[in-house]
Design a protein around this motif. Structure first.
Motif, PDB file in Angstrom:
ATOM      1  N   SER A  21       0.806  -1.216   0.000  1.00 44.99           N
ATOM      2  CA  SER A  21       0.000   0.000   0.000  1.00 44.99           C
ATOM      3  C   SER A  21       0.848   1.278   0.000  1.00 44.99           C
ATOM      4  N   THR A  22       1.937   1.285   0.791  1.00 41.76           N
ATOM      5  CA  THR A  22       2.774   2.488   0.848  1.00 41.76           C
ATOM      6  C   THR A  22       3.379   2.786  -0.521  1.00 41.76           C
ATOM      7  N   GLU A  23       3.874   1.736  -1.117  1.00 40.04           N
ATOM      8  CA  GLU A  23       4.487   1.894  -2.439  1.00 40.04           C
ATOM      9  C   GLU A  23       3.450   2.358  -3.463  1.00 40.04           C
ATOM     10  N   GLN A  24       2.265   1.780  -3.389  1.00 43.11           N
ATOM     11  CA  GLN A  24       1.243   2.152  -4.356  1.00 43.11           C
ATOM     12  C   GLN A  24       0.724   3.557  -4.101  1.00 43.11           C
ATOM     13  N   ARG A  25       0.648   3.908  -2.832  1.00 42.45           N
ATOM     14  CA  ARG A  25       0.204   5.282  -2.526  1.00 42.45           C
ATOM     15  C   ARG A  25       1.185   6.292  -3.113  1.00 42.45           C
ATOM     16  N   ARG A  26       2.467   5.990  -2.971  1.00 45.73           N
ATOM     17  CA  ARG A  26       3.476   6.893  -3.517  1.00 45.73           C
ATOM     18  C   ARG A  26       3.354   6.974  -5.041  1.00 45.73           C
ATOM     19  N   LEU A  27       3.096   5.829  -5.644  1.00 48.75           N
ATOM     20  CA  LEU A  27       2.950   5.806  -7.102  1.00 48.75           C
ATOM     21  C   LEU A  27       1.732   6.632  -7.544  1.00 48.75           C
ATOM     22  N   VAL A  28       0.638   6.460  -6.816  1.00 49.47           N
ATOM     23  CA  VAL A  28      -0.568   7.239  -7.144  1.00 49.47           C
ATOM     24  C   VAL A  28      -0.271   8.726  -7.009  1.00 49.47           C
ATOM     25  N   GLU A  29       0.414   9.085  -5.915  1.00 53.12           N
ATOM     26  CA  GLU A  29       0.730  10.504  -5.713  1.00 53.12           C
ATOM     27  C   GLU A  29       1.627  11.032  -6.820  1.00 53.12           C
ATOM     28  N   ASP A  30       2.615  10.218  -7.202  1.00 53.61           N
ATOM     29  CA  ASP A  30       3.512  10.649  -8.298  1.00 53.61           C
ATOM     30  C   ASP A  30       2.729  10.846  -9.590  1.00 53.61           C
ATOM     31  N   ILE A  31       1.815   9.932  -9.850  1.00 53.07           N
ATOM     32  CA  ILE A  31       1.030  10.035 -11.080  1.00 53.07           C
ATOM     33  C   ILE A  31       0.135  11.276 -11.042  1.00 53.07           C
ATOM     34  N   LEU A  32      -0.484  11.505  -9.898  1.00 56.10           N
ATOM     35  CA  LEU A  32      -1.375  12.671  -9.814  1.00 56.10           C
ATOM     36  C   LEU A  32      -0.590  13.984  -9.945  1.00 56.10           C
ATOM     37  N   VAL A  33       0.612  14.008  -9.382  1.00 58.06           N
ATOM     38  CA  VAL A  33       1.463  15.196  -9.549  1.00 58.06           C
ATOM     39  C   VAL A  33       1.784  15.389 -11.021  1.00 58.06           C
ATOM     40  N   ALA A  34       2.110  14.281 -11.693  1.00 60.55           N
ATOM     41  CA  ALA A  34       2.433  14.361 -13.129  1.00 60.55           C
ATOM     42  C   ALA A  34       1.214  14.813 -13.936  1.00 60.55           C
ATOM     43  N   VAL A  35       0.041  14.314 -13.562  1.00 60.33           N
ATOM     44  CA  VAL A  35      -1.183  14.705 -14.274  1.00 60.33           C
ATOM     45  C   VAL A  35      -1.440  16.199 -14.071  1.00 60.33           C
ATOM     46  N   ARG A  36      -1.307  16.658 -12.821  1.00 62.99           N
ATOM     47  CA  ARG A  36      -1.563  18.077 -12.545  1.00 62.99           C
ATOM     48  C   ARG A  36      -0.564  18.986 -13.272  1.00 62.99           C
ATOM     49  N   ALA A  37       0.613  18.438 -13.539  1.00 64.53           N
ATOM     50  CA  ALA A  37       1.643  19.262 -14.205  1.00 64.53           C
ATOM     51  C   ALA A  37       1.477  19.289 -15.722  1.00 64.53           C
ATOM     52  N   LEU A  38       0.547  18.505 -16.240  1.00 69.54           N
ATOM     53  CA  LEU A  38       0.354  18.481 -17.692  1.00 69.54           C
ATOM     54  C   LEU A  38      -0.204  19.812 -18.187  1.00 69.54           C
ATOM     55  N   PRO A  39       0.085  20.152 -19.441  1.00 70.76           N
ATOM     56  CA  PRO A  39      -0.595  21.308 -20.023  1.00 70.76           C
ATOM     57  C   PRO A  39      -2.113  21.089 -19.969  1.00 70.76           C
ATOM     58  N   GLU A  40      -2.827  22.179 -19.867  1.00 71.17           N
ATOM     59  CA  GLU A  40      -4.280  22.091 -19.626  1.00 71.17           C
ATOM     60  C   GLU A  40      -5.003  21.202 -20.629  1.00 71.17           C
ATOM     61  N   ILE A  41      -4.646  21.308 -21.893  1.00 68.80           N
ATOM     62  CA  ILE A  41      -5.410  20.536 -22.895  1.00 68.80           C
ATOM     63  C   ILE A  41      -5.243  19.028 -22.703  1.00 68.80           C
ATOM     64  N   TYR A  42      -4.089  18.608 -22.179  1.00 66.73           N
ATOM     65  CA  TYR A  42      -3.882  17.176 -21.929  1.00 66.73           C
ATOM     66  C   TYR A  42      -4.438  16.766 -20.565  1.00 66.73           C
ATOM     67  N   ARG A  43      -4.257  17.640 -19.586  1.00 68.92           N
ATOM     68  CA  ARG A  43      -4.736  17.316 -18.242  1.00 68.92           C
ATOM     69  C   ARG A  43      -6.260  17.120 -18.244  1.00 68.92           C
ATOM     70  N   ASN A  44      -6.952  18.076 -18.833  1.00 75.27           N
ATOM     71  CA  ASN A  44      -8.414  17.991 -18.821  1.00 75.27           C
ATOM     72  C   ASN A  44      -8.912  16.710 -19.486  1.00 75.27           C
ATOM     73  N   ILE A  45      -8.335  16.407 -20.617  1.00 71.15           N
ATOM     74  CA  ILE A  45      -8.850  15.276 -21.388  1.00 71.15           C
ATOM     75  C   ILE A  45      -8.538  13.955 -20.690  1.00 71.15           C
ATOM     76  N   LEU A  46      -7.373  13.896 -20.034  1.00 69.15           N
ATOM     77  CA  LEU A  46      -7.020  12.656 -19.329  1.00 69.15           C
ATOM     78  C   LEU A  46      -7.934  12.433 -18.124  1.00 69.15           C
ATOM     79  N   ILE A  47      -8.237  13.514 -17.428  1.00 68.77           N
ATOM     80  CA  ILE A  47      -9.148  13.403 -16.280  1.00 68.77           C
ATOM     81  C   ILE A  47     -10.544  13.000 -16.753  1.00 68.77           C
ATOM     82  N   MET A  48     -10.953  13.605 -17.862  1.00 70.61           N
ATOM     83  CA  MET A  48     -12.289  13.269 -18.374  1.00 70.61           C
ATOM     84  C   MET A  48     -12.382  11.785 -18.724  1.00 70.61           C
TER      85      MET A  48
END
Lengths: 198, 246
Positions: free
Chosen positions: A131-158
């Motif tokens: 769980s700890t490892e996966q939580r870190r991975l999820v957090e890393d992914i979410l940070v990467a998603v939030r850092a995406l340019p808006e046009i990519y971030r929005n569409i990936l979240i959608m």
């Protein structure tokens, strides 16, 4: 009301008609039905910087004001998504200016807040040993998603979070399905470049 | 094609073809698994649970007050910016107006004490018709300075700008008689003085000539009136006055 049945249930169609007639009771029902949806969309696209409720309030005030313009060309959920995205864009631009002038959003205590954040990693029944490892991975992914340019971030979240179809995304963003496909593919590549998924 | 397969947006023929490729090629299969994992992880973003009534009550209050009376940081910021803008425009306007007056580029002189309309001064340049001779005028100036009647700063200014007093001497046996200057004095003398100093000179000229000093603004009507200067002159820190002598 028949106009709205193509993309909405009879119950929602009736709600729309009553809201368009200025029925406050109906609007309260609409808020009750979609408030979680709206809060989640805002959180997904902007994160929680302490002003989530203020933004949600602005969004619902816009919905109240503009629902007469809803013509039934897409589901009410898609239309609301569009309202949220438009407001999030405006707000994101404004947020930097606000920060520059030291106008900080009013942070409410837990008792005053109208919402809470649920830890989905804990609820996902993931292997506790990992769980700890996966939580870190999820957090890393979410940070990467939030850092995406808006046009990519929005569409990936959608796509990944709200599981919208290509057609729904196309309708909300006003772009072709071909563009939706290429942007989703590009967005996934960009995240993968920053996070090791092996 | 993997993306479309992952998203359930692939045609049946392509779907079967891709599944066959994945079965035959572990690298393609691994790529698919990575993308699927990515989707799952993004889907684990925290969710928001909203209190069933609290937000609705707040929103209801906002609607009841007809969108007024509720204050978000965004609205506070907009209001503050509007106030700042108004203050800036007013301040800048006043500043520009003040600068215009000080530079004298187009200010309006007020009325005289006799309520006679006064012409607008086009420039901070004035002409004073003294009605007396230059020697008499400057001799009296030096005398009043000696007697301590005249402001020493005015005497210094006149002396420095004209140089008339260098080599000037008193006439023998008559200390109150006009000075003897080293050179004949001109009929027109330009001086840069303050408005109040010009007032002193005007008073001196009136006393010597027995007539009101005539002050004019070039291009405008003559200003007469019991030795009074155009309103506004005395407030000027600096101006140019051309003294005319007979």
């Amino acid at each position: 009301m028949d106009t709205y049945l193509e993309y909405n249930s009879p119950e929602v169609s009736d709600l729309i008609v009553r809201c368009q007639q200025g029925d406050r009771q109906a609007f309260d029902e609409l808020v009750a039905k979609y408030q979680r949806y709206v809060f989640n969309l805002i959180y997904q696209h902007l994160g929680d910087s302490g002003d989530l409720e203020d933004i949600a309030q602005e969004v619902f005030l816009r919905i109240y004001k503009f629902i007469k313009r809803y013509r039934g060309n897409a589901s009410l959920e898609s239309w609301i998504y569009k309202v949220v995205l438009n407001y999030c864009r405006t707000h994101a631009r404004r947020r930097n200016v606000l920060a520059r002038f030291f106008v900080q959003p009013q942070v409410r205590s837990d008792d005053e807040r109208s919402f809470e954040l649920l830890d989905m990693v804990a609820d996902a029944a993931i292997d506790p040993a990992k769980s700890t490892e996966q939580r870190r991975l999820v957090e890393d992914i979410l940070v990467a998603v939030r850092a995406l340019p808006e046009i990519y971030r929005n569409i990936l979240i959608m796509r990944e979070v709200n599981e919208l179809s290509y057609e729904e995304i196309s309708e909300i963003l006003g772009i072709s399905i071909g563009t939706v496909k290429s942007r989703i593919s590009r967005a996934r590549d960009l995240v993968r470049q920053k996070v090791n998924l092996d | 094609m993997i993306n479309e397969y992952l998203d359930g947006e692939i045609g049946l023929a392509d779907k079967a073809q891709l599944e066959q490729i994945m079965a035959d090629n572990p690298r393609v299969r691994a790529e698919y698994e990575r993308l699927r994992k990515l989707g799952t992880m993004i889907g684990l973003m925290p969710e928001v649970r909203v209190h069933p009534y609290r937000f609705r009550a707040r929103l209801g209050d906002a609607l009841d007050s007809n969108h007024k009376g509720y204050f978000t940081p965004q609205r506070a910021f907009s209001a503050a910016m509007l106030v700042v803008l108004v203050v800036f425009v007013v301040t800048f306007g006043l500043f520009a107006y003040q600068q215009q007056i000080i530079s004298g580029s187009s200010y309006v002189v007020g009325t005289t004490s006799s309520d006679e309309p006064v012409a607008a001064a086009a420039h901070q340049y004035f002409v004073m018709d003294t009605g007396v001779g230059a020697e008499q005028f400057f001799s009296r100036l030096a005398l009043e300075h000696q007697l301590g009647i005249l402001d020493s700063r005015l005497m210094s200014a006149v002396s420095e700008q004209t140089g008339f007093f260098e080599g000037a001497t008193c006439r023998e046996g008559s200390p109150l008689a006009p000075l003897r200057f080293a050179e004949p004095l001109p009929h027109n003398v330009k001086l840069t003085l303050s408005g109040s100093q010009v007032g002193d000179l005007a008073g001196l000229a009136e006393e010597l000539s027995g007539n009101p000093a005539r002050v004019t603004v070039p291009g405008a009507a003559s200003l007469r009136g019991a030795g009074r200067l155009p309103a506004g002159i005395s407030e000027l820190d600096i101006l140019t006055i051309e003294l005319k002598f007979i």
